[in-house]
Every structure is written in structure tokens, then in C-alpha cells.
Design a protein around this motif. Sequence first.
Motif, short mmCIF file in Angstrom:
data_model
loop_
_atom_site.label_atom_id
_atom_site.label_comp_id
_atom_site.label_asym_id
_atom_site.label_seq_id
_atom_site.Cartn_x
_atom_site.Cartn_y
_atom_site.Cartn_z
N ALA A 161 18.55 -31.50 -12.04
CA ALA A 161 19.58 -30.40 -12.18
C ALA A 161 19.10 -29.20 -13.03
CB ALA A 161 20.77 -30.72 -12.22
N VAL A 162 17.86 -29.23 -13.61
CA VAL A 162 17.46 -28.17 -14.37
C VAL A 162 15.98 -27.64 -14.08
CG1 VAL A 162 18.62 -29.12 -16.50
CG2 VAL A 162 16.17 -30.14 -16.05
N VAL A 163 15.71 -26.21 -14.45
CA VAL A 163 14.64 -25.90 -14.01
C VAL A 163 13.49 -26.14 -14.88
CG1 VAL A 163 13.43 -23.68 -13.39
CG2 VAL A 163 15.68 -23.67 -12.93
N LEU A 165 21.83 -28.98 -4.72
CA LEU A 165 20.69 -27.86 -4.30
C LEU A 165 21.18 -27.03 -3.16
CD1 LEU A 165 17.91 -27.53 -3.79
CD2 LEU A 165 17.78 -29.56 -2.58
N THR A 212 16.65 -27.96 -8.54
CA THR A 212 17.57 -26.81 -8.20
C THR A 212 17.49 -26.05 -7.39
OG1 THR A 212 16.17 -25.33 -9.60
CG2 THR A 212 17.76 -26.66 -10.94
N ASN A 221 22.74 -23.97 -4.55
CA ASN A 221 21.87 -22.85 -5.24
C ASN A 221 21.08 -22.38 -4.05
OD1 ASN A 221 22.40 -23.07 -7.99
ND2 ASN A 221 21.06 -25.01 -8.13
N LEU A 265 20.61 -19.54 -10.84
CA LEU A 265 20.81 -21.03 -10.61
C LEU A 265 21.81 -21.88 -11.32
CD1 LEU A 265 16.79 -21.80 -10.31
CD2 LEU A 265 18.59 -21.42 -8.35
N LYS A 266 22.56 -22.49 -10.73
CA LYS A 266 23.47 -23.53 -11.58
C LYS A 266 22.60 -24.58 -12.16
CE LYS A 266 26.16 -24.36 -8.29
NZ LYS A 266 27.30 -25.02 -7.64
N GLN A 267 22.61 -25.22 -13.36
CA GLN A 267 22.12 -26.36 -14.01
C GLN A 267 23.26 -27.47 -14.28
OE1 GLN A 267 17.99 -25.09 -15.65
NE2 GLN A 267 19.68 -24.82 -17.30
#
Length: 231
Positions: free
Chosen positions: A44-46, A115, A76, A118, A33-35
Motif C-alpha cells: 500500500a505504498v509507492v 487497489l 497502490t 485507487n 494515490l492513497k497509501q
Amino acid sequence: MALVPYEEGAGWGARQLHSPAAAYRFASRTIRLKQDWRRLGVAAVVWDAAVVLCTYLEMGGIDLRDRSVIELGAGTGLLGIVATLLGKGFCLHILLYRLGARVTITDRAAALEFLESNVQANLPSELRPRAVVKELTWGKDLGNFPPGAFDFILGADIVYLEETFAELLQTLEHLCSEQTVILLSCRIRYERDHKFLKMLRGRFSVYEVHYDSSKDVHIYKAQRGSRKDDF
């Protein structure tokens, strides 16, 4: 859902949050995944709550195949991606195919491009039609979603801004039928978190179904009425 910066405490793992990428292993696949913390903040973070709920779905014997699933505040997209992978259809017989899950992955407009990228990067081509990325601002875009049309509603770490609680509850009520199962994973950090649970219990039957002590994450199941059905 929210795109505001999040105040980090000492134990939050700032290096991981600010990393441009994160990788996880679910459903026999590596999900990369991109953050983008600096541009989109918490969207935008896990967060740990998403990882815990993904693990619960994978290990808990919940069958998502041929079910309609919606994720709120997807960020994400990890949870929606895993739900799509776990809900993959299979062939029972040469003439009988069990359909896969239909997953709607939602967030606010500003996060959708991120989103979508990803989701597309982590689903095999045959599953991409089963996952739809769609705009949903709680309490405002409900006309774009059929009432009571979902079997499962998923949310990971979406309970943290008190000013969104009423709109989130309105959205849950709109999306739910009598059979819908809501699964919310979260840390209980502050008094406002307890306030939301009290509000939720005023409209749904709510049960804690899992607690991950290593990450201090709770998973709650909610349904209309007094039902306490198995999945």
C-alpha cells in the motif's frame, strides 16, 4: 503482492512511505494515490521501481494500444493506472478507432479493495471499463487467467521474498505466450535477488533494458525462447 511489513533502511524516506497519500504526473494527468502502510505494509505504498517503470513506459515508445496487459503485485495500482492511460485508444478516421489497452491489475485478496479505490479514483469514466482489478495469488489462482493471453506482463518491485520465487515463475510461465513481453523493475539489493534473476534466465531470455542510477532501479525484459525482438 506481499502484505508483510518491510524493513526500512536509512535512505528509504520513511516520511514518504508513511504518508497517507502520494501524487505523480504521468500521461498528462496528475495521479493521486492513497497509501496505507500501517494496515497493508508494502502493498500500500509507492516504491521507486513503479515510478521508474512508469517513466520507462511513457518515454520509451512502447505502444500499449490494443494490447492485453497484466500487472502482478499491483499494490497502490500506479503502474496499472499509467498503463491504462498510456494505452488509451484514438480515432484514426471517422470510421476507424484504435482500441485502447485492456489492463488487468492484480494483487492478493486483502489488497483488492484498497487497489480498486485507487484505480477508480484515477481513471476517467471512459477508461474504467478497460481496467479490471482481479485477485491473483501467484501459483494458486491461475485457472482464472487464460494461459498465454497477455501481450505484456508488468511487475514493479515484486522480487523480494525468496519463498515466492517458484510461484512467481510458475505464474509468469502460465501467463506467457511466445510473443509475450515481461517487464520487471527492481532494485538488486541482496543475494536472493540475483538468485531470482538466475532462475528467471533458466526459463526465459532476459535482458536489462534500462537502469536508473538516481534510484538504483533496473528494468529487465524477459521472453520465452531466444527472441530479442523490439517492442
